[in-house]
Design a protein around this motif. Structure first.
Motif, PDB file in Angstrom:
ATOM      1  N   MET A   1       0.715  -1.115   0.097  1.00 33.28           N
ATOM      2  CA  MET A   1      -0.025  -0.039   0.003  1.00 33.28           C
ATOM      3  C   MET A   1       0.942   1.211  -0.125  1.00 33.28           C
ATOM      4  O   MET A   1       1.797   1.190   0.729  1.00 33.28           O
ATOM      5  N   SER A   2       0.589   2.245  -0.649  1.00 31.85           N
ATOM      6  CA  SER A   2       1.129   3.406  -0.767  1.00 31.85           C
ATOM      7  C   SER A   2       1.114   4.359   0.430  1.00 31.85           C
ATOM      8  O   SER A   2       1.733   5.087   0.936  1.00 31.85           O
ATOM      9  N   SER A   3      -0.143   4.044   1.211  1.00 34.35           N
ATOM     10  CA  SER A   3      -0.315   4.758   2.204  1.00 34.35           C
ATOM     11  C   SER A   3      -1.215   3.980   3.057  1.00 34.35           C
ATOM     12  O   SER A   3      -2.203   2.839   2.546  1.00 34.35           O
ATOM     13  N   LEU A   5      -4.993   3.865   5.317  1.00 33.53           N
ATOM     14  CA  LEU A   5      -6.299   4.493   5.496  1.00 33.53           C
ATOM     15  C   LEU A   5      -6.330   5.697   4.925  1.00 33.53           C
ATOM     16  O   LEU A   5      -6.949   6.677   5.300  1.00 33.53           O
ATOM     17  N   GLY A   6      -5.318   6.294   3.773  1.00 31.98           N
ATOM     18  CA  GLY A   6      -5.411   7.410   3.039  1.00 31.98           C
ATOM     19  C   GLY A   6      -4.536   8.477   3.656  1.00 31.98           C
ATOM     20  O   GLY A   6      -4.277   9.579   3.012  1.00 31.98           O
ATOM     21  N   PHE A   7      -4.160   8.588   4.993  1.00 33.43           N
ATOM     22  CA  PHE A   7      -3.499   9.643   5.634  1.00 33.43           C
ATOM     23  C   PHE A   7      -2.079   9.101   6.265  1.00 33.43           C
ATOM     24  O   PHE A   7      -1.639  10.239   6.937  1.00 33.43           O
ATOM     25  N   LEU A   8      -1.806   8.119   6.364  1.00 31.63           N
ATOM     26  CA  LEU A   8      -0.694   7.850   7.086  1.00 31.63           C
ATOM     27  C   LEU A   8       0.336   7.115   6.009  1.00 31.63           C
ATOM     28  O   LEU A   8      -0.068   6.340   5.156  1.00 31.63           O
ATOM     29  N   TYR A   9       1.448   7.349   6.262  1.00 32.95           N
ATOM     30  CA  TYR A   9       2.490   6.497   5.615  1.00 32.95           C
ATOM     31  C   TYR A   9       2.500   5.139   6.037  1.00 32.95           C
ATOM     32  O   TYR A   9       2.292   4.739   7.272  1.00 32.95           O
ATOM     33  N   PRO A  10       2.791   4.168   5.245  1.00 36.89           N
ATOM     34  CA  PRO A  10       3.059   2.670   5.803  1.00 36.89           C
ATOM     35  C   PRO A  10       4.197   2.824   6.747  1.00 36.89           C
ATOM     36  O   PRO A  10       5.174   3.474   6.777  1.00 36.89           O
ATOM     37  N   PRO A  11       4.059   1.762   7.917  1.00 37.18           N
ATOM     38  CA  PRO A  11       5.460   1.646   8.737  1.00 37.18           C
ATOM     39  C   PRO A  11       6.575   1.177   7.578  1.00 37.18           C
ATOM     40  O   PRO A  11       6.734   0.517   6.896  1.00 37.18           O
ATOM     41  N   SER A  12       7.803   2.067   8.166  1.00 38.65           N
ATOM     42  CA  SER A  12       8.883   1.973   7.204  1.00 38.65           C
ATOM     43  C   SER A  12      10.075   1.099   7.486  1.00 38.65           C
ATOM     44  O   SER A  12      10.918   0.707   6.785  1.00 38.65           O
ATOM     45  N   SER A  13       9.846   0.487   8.777  1.00 38.07           N
ATOM     46  CA  SER A  13      10.825  -0.652   9.175  1.00 38.07           C
ATOM     47  C   SER A  13      10.165  -1.206  10.447  1.00 38.07           C
ATOM     48  O   SER A  13       9.326  -0.943  10.938  1.00 38.07           O
ATOM     49  N   ALA A  14      10.867  -2.599  10.646  1.00 40.51           N
ATOM     50  CA  ALA A  14      10.434  -3.372  11.597  1.00 40.51           C
ATOM     51  C   ALA A  14      10.877  -2.638  13.063  1.00 40.51           C
ATOM     52  O   ALA A  14       9.808  -2.826  13.998  1.00 40.51           O
ATOM     53  N   PHE A  15      12.040  -1.922  12.850  1.00 39.48           N
ATOM     54  CA  PHE A  15      12.310  -1.074  14.308  1.00 39.48           C
ATOM     55  C   PHE A  15      11.280  -0.056  14.469  1.00 39.48           C
ATOM     56  O   PHE A  15      10.589   0.203  15.865  1.00 39.48           O
ATOM     57  N   ILE A  16      10.568   0.778  13.427  1.00 37.53           N
ATOM     58  CA  ILE A  16       9.695   1.722  13.744  1.00 37.53           C
ATOM     59  C   ILE A  16       8.491   1.011  14.025  1.00 37.53           C
ATOM     60  O   ILE A  16       7.879   1.641  15.205  1.00 37.53           O
ATOM     61  N   LEU A 146      12.581   7.928   7.093  1.00 33.52           N
ATOM     62  CA  LEU A 146      12.600   6.825   6.155  1.00 33.52           C
ATOM     63  C   LEU A 146      11.184   6.942   5.119  1.00 33.52           C
ATOM     64  O   LEU A 146      11.260   6.266   4.320  1.00 33.52           O
ATOM     65  N   THR A 147      10.597   8.108   5.342  1.00 27.30           N
ATOM     66  CA  THR A 147       9.337   8.082   4.451  1.00 27.30           C
ATOM     67  C   THR A 147       9.807   8.917   3.079  1.00 27.30           C
ATOM     68  O   THR A 147       9.150   9.086   2.362  1.00 27.30           O
ATOM     69  N   GLN A 148      11.258   9.246   3.132  1.00 26.79           N
ATOM     70  CA  GLN A 148      11.633  10.279   1.980  1.00 26.79           C
ATOM     71  C   GLN A 148      11.487   9.408   0.601  1.00 26.79           C
ATOM     72  O   GLN A 148      11.378  10.148  -0.367  1.00 26.79           O
ATOM     73  N   SER A 149      11.513   8.195   0.785  1.00 25.82           N
ATOM     74  CA  SER A 149      11.353   7.363  -0.731  1.00 25.82           C
ATOM     75  C   SER A 149      10.013   6.673  -0.993  1.00 25.82           C
ATOM     76  O   SER A 149       9.502   6.308  -1.965  1.00 25.82           O
ATOM     77  N   MET A 150       9.297   7.464  -0.267  1.00 28.93           N
ATOM     78  CA  MET A 150       7.596   7.004  -0.385  1.00 28.93           C
ATOM     79  C   MET A 150       6.786   8.118  -0.789  1.00 28.93           C
ATOM     80  O   MET A 150       7.227   9.253  -0.982  1.00 28.93           O
ATOM     81  N   GLY A 151       5.780   7.357  -1.464  1.00 30.55           N
ATOM     82  CA  GLY A 151       5.009   8.708  -2.063  1.00 30.55           C
ATOM     83  C   GLY A 151       4.128   9.203  -1.028  1.00 30.55           C
ATOM     84  O   GLY A 151       4.050   8.813   0.214  1.00 30.55           O
TER      85      GLY A 151
END
Length: 266
Positions: A1-3, A5-16, A146-151
């Motif tokens: 998923m690119s996001s 619920l439409g308003f959250l970035y997906p979890p970017s790593s297992a650590f986060i 970590l979201t820099q590479s995400m849409g």
């Protein structure tokens, strides 16, 4: 998923993801502990656990020094983000780091120039809270990095977040200012706060702190930021409940219609 619920970035790593769960559960647990009478020992609750036997043996520091210890490492972490190449790139990450820096700068400013202190803080509690703020600030900034590479999320909430953050930070500051004016010079006792929305809730400064953190979460739009806000809300609700109970026990004339943190509700 690119996001999410439409308003959250997906979890970017297992650590986060792990930090999101850890902070949510730990803060909620501390909030429940506050309701149960086990307090982080600062403010009016610094000696509340004496009956448990250990408080007299614990190291104490002045309230002013303790409060500076609470907030300064997190302020340093937020400020350092601007000095690390690539850590803060893009408008959203800039706003997140700036909001965090402003939040903790305000806290240190209040400690130095606004708050009136009359007691001490247990060092263990100060270190625990300081570490929590520091790690949370670092993790919020890292999660944003970590979201820099995400849409971008489908719904952009960062500007709404800026407005909500400013409401929170000014509301929090105003009610801290009112608290600081309760005591005249030389006085050390507690009084029932007045002014602002103290007539509705006994902890409006907690309410506006939550509003400020909601603003930061909306600017960030990461899972971790929302997880931290949710956990912090549980903690401050527990803390405000304990505060209201304390006022009821100390002041016979405390107005019972005044809620703990949320007007007319809680």
């Amino acid at each position: 998923m690119s996001s999410m619920l439409g308003f959250l970035y997906p979890p970017s790593s297992a650590f986060i993801t792990a930090m999101s769960v850890i902070h949510l559960i730990s803060l909620a647990f501390i909030g429940i502990s506050e309701v149960g009478g086990r307090h982080l020992q600062y403010s009016k609750f610094w000696n509340a656990n004496k009956a448990l036997g250990a408080a007299a043996k614990q190291i104490r520091i002045s309230s002013r020094a303790g409060m500076l210890l609470l907030y300064t490492p997190a302020l340093a972490a937020a400020a350092a983000a601007f000095c690390v190449p690539g850590a803060v790139t893009g408008e959203r990450s800039l706003l997140v780091a700036l909001a965090l820096a402003l939040h903790f700068f305000k806290r240190d400013f209040e400690v130095l120039f606004i708050h009136q202190f009359s007691g001490e803080i247990i060092l263990d509690s100060a270190v625990l809270i300081s570490f929590s703020y520091f790690i949370s600030s670092v993790t919020i900034i890292y999660a944003q990095y970590l979201t820099q590479s995400m849409g971008e999320p489908a719904v952009d909430l960062k500007y709404a977040g800026v407005v909500i953050f400013l409401v929170g930070i000014f509301g929090n500051f105003y009610h801290h200012y009112l608290l600081s004016k309760l005591r005249k010079k030389g006085e050390k006792g507690y009084k029932i706060p007045e002014g602002g929305i103290f007539g509705l809730v006994i902890c409006p400064h907690y309410l506006f702190e939550v509003i400020g953190w909601v603003g930061i979460a909306l600017i960030s739009q990461t899972v971790y930021a929302f997880s931290f806000v949710l956990g912090s809300t549980f903690y401050l609700m527990g803390r405000s409940y304990a505060t209201r109970r304390w006022y009821l026990s100390k002041f016979e004339n405390f107005p019972r219609e005044v809620k703990a943190m949320i007007p007319f509700v809680f």
